[in-house]
Design a protein around this motif. Structure first.
Motif, mmCIF file in Angstrom:
data_model
loop_
_atom_site.group_PDB
_atom_site.id
_atom_site.type_symbol
_atom_site.label_atom_id
_atom_site.label_comp_id
_atom_site.label_asym_id
_atom_site.label_seq_id
_atom_site.Cartn_x
_atom_site.Cartn_y
_atom_site.Cartn_z
ATOM 1 N N VAL A 267 -8.934 -24.320 -8.044
ATOM 2 C CA VAL A 267 -8.113 -23.196 -7.597
ATOM 3 C C VAL A 267 -6.656 -23.634 -7.670
ATOM 4 O O VAL A 267 -6.272 -24.651 -7.087
ATOM 5 C CB VAL A 267 -8.467 -22.764 -6.164
ATOM 6 C CG1 VAL A 267 -7.632 -21.540 -5.768
ATOM 7 C CG2 VAL A 267 -9.949 -22.450 -6.031
ATOM 8 N N LEU A 268 -5.869 -22.851 -8.394
ATOM 9 C CA LEU A 268 -4.481 -23.237 -8.638
ATOM 10 C C LEU A 268 -3.471 -22.376 -7.896
ATOM 11 O O LEU A 268 -2.378 -22.846 -7.566
ATOM 12 C CB LEU A 268 -4.181 -23.182 -10.144
ATOM 13 C CG LEU A 268 -5.032 -24.082 -11.037
ATOM 14 C CD1 LEU A 268 -4.735 -23.798 -12.509
ATOM 15 C CD2 LEU A 268 -4.776 -25.543 -10.716
ATOM 16 N N GLY A 269 -3.795 -21.111 -7.668
ATOM 17 C CA GLY A 269 -2.817 -20.227 -7.046
ATOM 18 C C GLY A 269 -3.451 -19.023 -6.394
ATOM 19 O O GLY A 269 -4.552 -18.600 -6.766
ATOM 20 N N TYR A 270 -2.733 -18.460 -5.427
ATOM 21 C CA TYR A 270 -3.239 -17.338 -4.633
ATOM 22 C C TYR A 270 -2.075 -16.435 -4.270
ATOM 23 O O TYR A 270 -1.039 -16.897 -3.795
ATOM 24 C CB TYR A 270 -3.920 -17.902 -3.389
ATOM 25 C CG TYR A 270 -4.215 -16.948 -2.260
ATOM 26 C CD1 TYR A 270 -4.855 -15.730 -2.460
ATOM 27 C CD2 TYR A 270 -3.877 -17.294 -0.943
ATOM 28 C CE1 TYR A 270 -5.148 -14.889 -1.395
ATOM 29 C CE2 TYR A 270 -4.174 -16.462 0.128
ATOM 30 C CZ TYR A 270 -4.806 -15.259 -0.099
ATOM 31 O OH TYR A 270 -5.104 -14.428 0.951
ATOM 32 N N GLY A 271 -2.235 -15.132 -4.505
ATOM 33 C CA GLY A 271 -1.223 -14.159 -4.122
ATOM 34 C C GLY A 271 -1.844 -13.009 -3.361
ATOM 35 O O GLY A 271 -2.959 -12.585 -3.676
ATOM 36 N N SER A 272 -1.140 -12.501 -2.363
ATOM 37 C CA SER A 272 -1.658 -11.402 -1.542
ATOM 38 C C SER A 272 -0.513 -10.465 -1.172
ATOM 39 O O SER A 272 0.548 -10.916 -0.720
ATOM 40 C CB SER A 272 -2.311 -11.957 -0.268
ATOM 41 O OG SER A 272 -2.745 -10.922 0.581
ATOM 42 N N THR A 273 -0.711 -9.154 -1.384
ATOM 43 C CA THR A 273 0.332 -8.171 -1.090
ATOM 44 C C THR A 273 -0.292 -6.899 -0.534
ATOM 45 O O THR A 273 -1.512 -6.743 -0.524
ATOM 46 C CB THR A 273 1.131 -7.798 -2.357
ATOM 47 O OG1 THR A 273 0.260 -7.131 -3.294
ATOM 48 C CG2 THR A 273 1.752 -9.013 -3.019
ATOM 49 N N LEU A 274 0.578 -5.979 -0.111
ATOM 50 C CA LEU A 274 0.144 -4.674 0.374
ATOM 51 C C LEU A 274 1.000 -3.598 -0.277
ATOM 52 O O LEU A 274 2.230 -3.703 -0.308
ATOM 53 C CB LEU A 274 0.290 -4.610 1.901
ATOM 54 C CG LEU A 274 -0.263 -3.374 2.590
ATOM 55 C CD1 LEU A 274 -1.777 -3.305 2.424
ATOM 56 C CD2 LEU A 274 0.093 -3.383 4.077
ATOM 57 N N ASN A 275 0.341 -2.552 -0.787
ATOM 58 C CA ASN A 275 1.085 -1.487 -1.472
ATOM 59 C C ASN A 275 1.923 -0.655 -0.508
ATOM 60 O O ASN A 275 3.024 -0.224 -0.842
ATOM 61 C CB ASN A 275 0.127 -0.525 -2.189
ATOM 62 C CG ASN A 275 -0.617 -1.187 -3.325
ATOM 63 O OD1 ASN A 275 -0.143 -2.156 -3.911
ATOM 64 N ND2 ASN A 275 -1.794 -0.676 -3.641
ATOM 65 N N ALA A 276 1.365 -0.339 0.686
ATOM 66 C CA ALA A 276 2.021 0.603 1.605
ATOM 67 C C ALA A 276 2.361 1.895 0.870
ATOM 68 O O ALA A 276 3.465 2.432 0.985
ATOM 69 C CB ALA A 276 3.275 -0.031 2.220
ATOM 70 N N TRP A 277 1.372 2.408 0.122
ATOM 71 C CA TRP A 277 1.591 3.631 -0.670
ATOM 72 C C TRP A 277 0.579 4.675 -0.243
ATOM 73 O O TRP A 277 0.761 5.364 0.727
ATOM 74 C CB TRP A 277 1.485 3.289 -2.171
ATOM 75 C CG TRP A 277 2.050 4.351 -3.050
ATOM 76 C CD1 TRP A 277 3.360 4.757 -3.114
ATOM 77 C CD2 TRP A 277 1.337 5.149 -4.006
ATOM 78 N NE1 TRP A 277 3.507 5.758 -4.052
ATOM 79 C CE2 TRP A 277 2.284 6.019 -4.614
ATOM 80 C CE3 TRP A 277 0.013 5.221 -4.418
ATOM 81 C CZ2 TRP A 277 1.932 6.937 -5.606
ATOM 82 C CZ3 TRP A 277 -0.335 6.128 -5.399
ATOM 83 C CH2 TRP A 277 0.609 6.977 -5.986
ATOM 84 N N ARG A 278 -0.579 4.767 -0.919
ATOM 85 C CA ARG A 278 -1.646 5.674 -0.510
ATOM 86 C C ARG A 278 -2.886 4.873 -0.141
ATOM 87 O O ARG A 278 -3.083 3.763 -0.619
ATOM 88 C CB ARG A 278 -1.994 6.657 -1.628
ATOM 89 C CG ARG A 278 -0.913 7.687 -1.913
ATOM 90 C CD ARG A 278 -1.351 8.602 -3.032
ATOM 91 N NE ARG A 278 -0.336 9.588 -3.348
ATOM 92 C CZ ARG A 278 -0.381 10.388 -4.419
ATOM 93 N NH1 ARG A 278 -1.411 10.310 -5.245
ATOM 94 N NH2 ARG A 278 0.575 11.256 -4.633
ATOM 95 N N ILE A 279 -3.749 5.459 0.688
ATOM 96 C CA ILE A 279 -4.927 4.737 1.147
ATOM 97 C C ILE A 279 -5.905 4.493 0.012
ATOM 98 O O ILE A 279 -6.468 3.407 -0.135
ATOM 99 C CB ILE A 279 -5.620 5.503 2.283
ATOM 100 C CG1 ILE A 279 -4.715 5.542 3.514
ATOM 101 C CG2 ILE A 279 -6.968 4.868 2.641
ATOM 102 C CD1 ILE A 279 -5.258 6.395 4.639
ATOM 103 N N THR A 280 -6.129 5.500 -0.829
ATOM 104 C CA THR A 280 -7.209 5.421 -1.820
ATOM 105 C C THR A 280 -6.739 5.178 -3.247
ATOM 106 O O THR A 280 -7.567 4.915 -4.112
ATOM 107 C CB THR A 280 -8.039 6.716 -1.807
ATOM 108 O OG1 THR A 280 -7.167 7.834 -2.075
ATOM 109 C CG2 THR A 280 -8.705 6.915 -0.461
ATOM 110 N N ASP A 281 -5.457 5.285 -3.525
ATOM 111 C CA ASP A 281 -4.971 5.197 -4.902
ATOM 112 C C ASP A 281 -4.053 3.993 -5.097
ATOM 113 O O ASP A 281 -3.381 3.545 -4.167
ATOM 114 C CB ASP A 281 -4.187 6.460 -5.286
ATOM 115 C CG ASP A 281 -5.049 7.703 -5.247
ATOM 116 O OD1 ASP A 281 -6.251 7.585 -5.552
ATOM 117 O OD2 ASP A 281 -4.526 8.772 -4.887
ATOM 118 N N SER A 282 -4.011 3.510 -6.338
ATOM 119 C CA SER A 282 -3.074 2.450 -6.707
ATOM 120 C C SER A 282 -1.778 3.072 -7.204
ATOM 121 O O SER A 282 -1.805 4.111 -7.877
ATOM 122 C CB SER A 282 -3.672 1.571 -7.813
ATOM 123 O OG SER A 282 -4.884 0.994 -7.395
ATOM 124 N N PRO A 283 -0.628 2.482 -6.916
ATOM 125 C CA PRO A 283 0.638 3.044 -7.397
ATOM 126 C C PRO A 283 0.671 3.102 -8.924
ATOM 127 O O PRO A 283 0.306 2.119 -9.588
ATOM 128 C CB PRO A 283 1.690 2.065 -6.866
ATOM 129 C CG PRO A 283 1.017 1.333 -5.761
ATOM 130 C CD PRO A 283 -0.428 1.267 -6.119
#
Length: 425
Positions: A267-283
């Motif tokens: 395992v070399l890398g890990y990223g985690s984020t939050l859209n804070a956009w819509r509950i069910t859709d991706s921006p």
């Protein structure tokens, strides 16, 4: 910084009840989608799912870990973990190698809840009899079966672990966060070995009905289930619910090599984020996913040109496939042309909390066998979906580094980079 090795993988999936059979199914482009069997779905808009088949908990889980209080999905998780533990040889290790408080568990899973049918039965009993104690007439063991921590406790007993125990509920990103946080725990010295991954099963009538009402599931392939999951295809119409579990063993690289463990990858890398956009859709602009991938790449120290393969979240919904494609293009830029991308969900359906775990299994197989699993059912790509998605048939090619994505309801995103273990530091 401590390097983190992957020394084993275990699985219970719609493609097979162990890691090897699951990999063979992915490599062969075999669909695990079929007629739903957990309840009578006649009259429902969706009557298909990718389900675990012919699973026998008595054969897959040792009696000493306590099968009695494991739910059906908990059994999947513990069975996958037990396979990984045995493959890594952790069940044979003494505390001379890893002390008990250096051994931990990190799992992504849905929050435990009572079976809806149980609640209906209790409600019916109270309504028809007037019994005020109807809600306490269930045996106390039911509360244990529904508890998310019970499978994790079983896994801890398997490895004799008293170190970190994390149960993470971030929907489709669950196993990504679980593996990523286990990676961090080892990097930061909070543990030296972690069993990590995810398990889930959203195949009750409540789950099917809820996702159907959201418009997230395909209802066009009830009579042709093997062709229902079609990530990036112009005729895609929603995802297919799946179920199962994938677990990996992560270890401090130095100790793993010293004890003679087989190192499958790193395992070399890990990223985690939050859209804070819509509950069910991706921006539509790919934000959130972009930051997660960029974060994982920066953490790994690799450049975009070092990544050979992206295991896509690839749900087969219109919004997710468009958003993820846009995000990959923005992150990889000029290196996009040489990149290959594929979607295991085309074969295994959406394992929700276990989905990134399945992506890790696909990545490890690709590195070991120099073979990228395909995206099946990809007959005609949609406008703007012009990446190399490896349609229909697996592709032979060397794979040294892989980025794996998982994007969840609620806007939670995670990406992980794994690579072939280097001999140098």
């Amino acid at each position: 910084m401590t390097r983190v090795a992957i020394t084993a993988v275990g699985a219970v999936t719609p493609l097979g009840n162990d890691a090897d059979t699951t990999w063979e199914g992915l490599a062969a482009g075999r669909s695990g989608v079929g007629r739903l069997t957990t309840f009578d779905a006649e009259g429902f808009p969706v009557r298909i799912a990718a389900q675990v088949k012919d699973f026998d908990a008595a054969k897959s889980i040792p009696s000493r870990v306590g099968r009695k209080h494991l739910s059906r999905v908990g059994q999947f998780g513990v069975a996958a973990a037990w396979e990984a533990v045995r493959r890594a040889g952790l069940d044979q290790l003494s505390e001379d190698v890893y002390a008990a408080d250096e051994r931990g568990v990190s799992m992504g899973a849905s929050v435990g809840r009572p079976e809806l049918q149980t609640l209906l039965d209790i409600g019916h009993l109270r309504t028809t009899t007037g019994r005020p104690d109807a809600f306490i007439c269930q045996p106390p063991g039911v509360a244990l079966t529904d508890d998310q921590n019970v499978p994790l406790s079983a896994m801890a007993r398997m490895i004799g672990g008293t170190g970190p125990m994390m149960g993470i509920s971030t929907a489709c990103a669950g196993s990504g966060h679980a593996i990523g946080e286990a990676f961090r725990a080892i990097q930061e010295g909070d543990a030296k070995v972690m069993v990590a991954g995810g398990y889930d099963s959203l195949t009750t009538w409540l789950d099917l009905l809820g996702f159907s009402l959201l418009g997230a599931l395909t209802d066009r392939y009830n009579d042709d289930p093997e062709h229902a999951s079609r990530p990036f295809d112009a005729d895609r119409s929603g995802f297919v619910v799946g179920e199962g579990a994938v677990a990996v063993v992560l270890e401090d690289m130095e100790t793993a090599r010293a004890r003679g463990a087989t190192v499958l990858g790193e395992v070399l890398g890990y990223g985690s984020t939050l859209n804070a956009w819509r509950i069910t859709d991706s921006p539509p602009d790919g934000s959130g996913a972009i930051q997660a991938m960029e974060g994982a790449l920066a953490d790994s120290g690799l450049k975009t040109g070092d990544i050979d393969y992206v295991v896509a979240h690839g749900t087969s919904t219109h919004g997710n496939d468009q958003s993820e494609t846009v995000a990959i293009k923005k992150v990889f830029g000029a290196d996009t042309e040489r990149l290959v991308v594929s979607a295991p969900k085309s074969m295994a359906g959406h394992l929700t909390s276990a989905s990134l775990g399945l992506g890790v299994l696909a990545a490890l197989g690709a590195m070991e066998h120099s073979l990228v699993p395909p995206t099946i059912n990809l007959d005609t790509t949609d406008r703007g979906l012009d990446l190399d998605y490896v349609p229909h048939t697996a592709r032979a090619m060397p794979v040294k580094a892989v980025l794996i994505n998982a994007f969840a309801f609620g806007g939670s995103n995670t990406s992980i980079v794994i690579g072939a273990a280097r001999e140098d530091a």
